[in-house]
Design a protein around this motif. Structure first.
Motif, PDB file in Angstrom:
ATOM      1  N   ARG A 135     -49.626 -34.135 -43.604  1.00 21.99           N
ATOM      2  CA  ARG A 135     -48.831 -34.076 -42.379  1.00 21.99           C
ATOM      3  C   ARG A 135     -48.054 -32.752 -42.363  1.00 21.99           C
ATOM      4  N   ALA A 136     -48.044 -32.091 -41.220  1.00 22.41           N
ATOM      5  CA  ALA A 136     -47.309 -30.830 -41.085  1.00 22.41           C
ATOM      6  C   ALA A 136     -45.814 -31.113 -41.115  1.00 22.41           C
ATOM      7  N   SER A 137     -45.099 -30.212 -41.730  1.00 25.44           N
ATOM      8  CA  SER A 137     -43.646 -30.361 -41.780  1.00 25.44           C
ATOM      9  C   SER A 137     -43.063 -30.045 -40.397  1.00 25.44           C
ATOM     10  N   PRO A 138     -41.840 -30.480 -40.150  1.00 24.16           N
ATOM     11  CA  PRO A 138     -41.210 -30.151 -38.859  1.00 24.16           C
ATOM     12  C   PRO A 138     -41.115 -28.643 -38.620  1.00 24.16           C
ATOM     13  N   ASP A 139     -40.884 -27.870 -39.679  1.00 27.36           N
ATOM     14  CA  ASP A 139     -40.843 -26.417 -39.515  1.00 27.36           C
ATOM     15  C   ASP A 139     -42.199 -25.863 -39.089  1.00 27.36           C
ATOM     16  N   GLU A 140     -43.276 -26.384 -39.663  1.00 30.61           N
ATOM     17  CA  GLU A 140     -44.614 -25.933 -39.282  1.00 30.61           C
ATOM     18  C   GLU A 140     -44.930 -26.313 -37.843  1.00 30.61           C
TER      19      GLU A 140
END
Length: 122
Positions: A85-90
């Motif tokens: 899962r992509a991080s919120p920053d990504e």
């Protein structure tokens, strides 16, 4: 902070317009086209490509491939690659980069219309 961001954005837009205009002039001179026509076509083309890149970059989903070290066998033949899962920053970076490409593309198209002598704006 907003002043610095606006300055960086204007540098990006000005540099892009200048680089595209210079490249278009060179290509237009090689092809025997007028300067006005070559610059406007170059700006139309690059603006369209920038908007398409921004659109497709923004379509990235919330999943990212798992990074492995460089390996000969890292290319899957059957099945998919492992995902995370992509991080919120990504995810924020994906939306921001997409918006930057789309806005720069729109500005390039507006400048192309302003430069194009075939059409009168007023």
């Amino acid at each position: 902070m907003l002043v610095a961001a606006a300055r960086r954005f204007l540098i990006i837009v000005g540099g892009t317009v200048g680089a595209v205009a210079l490249f278009s002039l060179v290509v237009g001179a090689l092809l025997g086209a007028s300067a006005n026509r070559s610059i406007s076509v170059g700006l139309y083309a690059s603006g369209s490509v920038a908007m398409l890149v921004g659109f497709f970059f923004g379509l990235r989903g919330p999943m990212r491939p798992v990074e492995h070290g460089p390996s000969l066998f890292s290319i899957p033949i059957f099945g998919g690659t492992p995902a995370r899962r992509a991080s919120p920053d990504e995810q924020r970076q994906t939306v921001s980069t997409s918006a930057l490409y789309v806005v720069v593309g729109m500005i390039l198209l507006v400048v192309a219309v302003a430069v194009d002598s075939r059409y009168r704006l007023v």
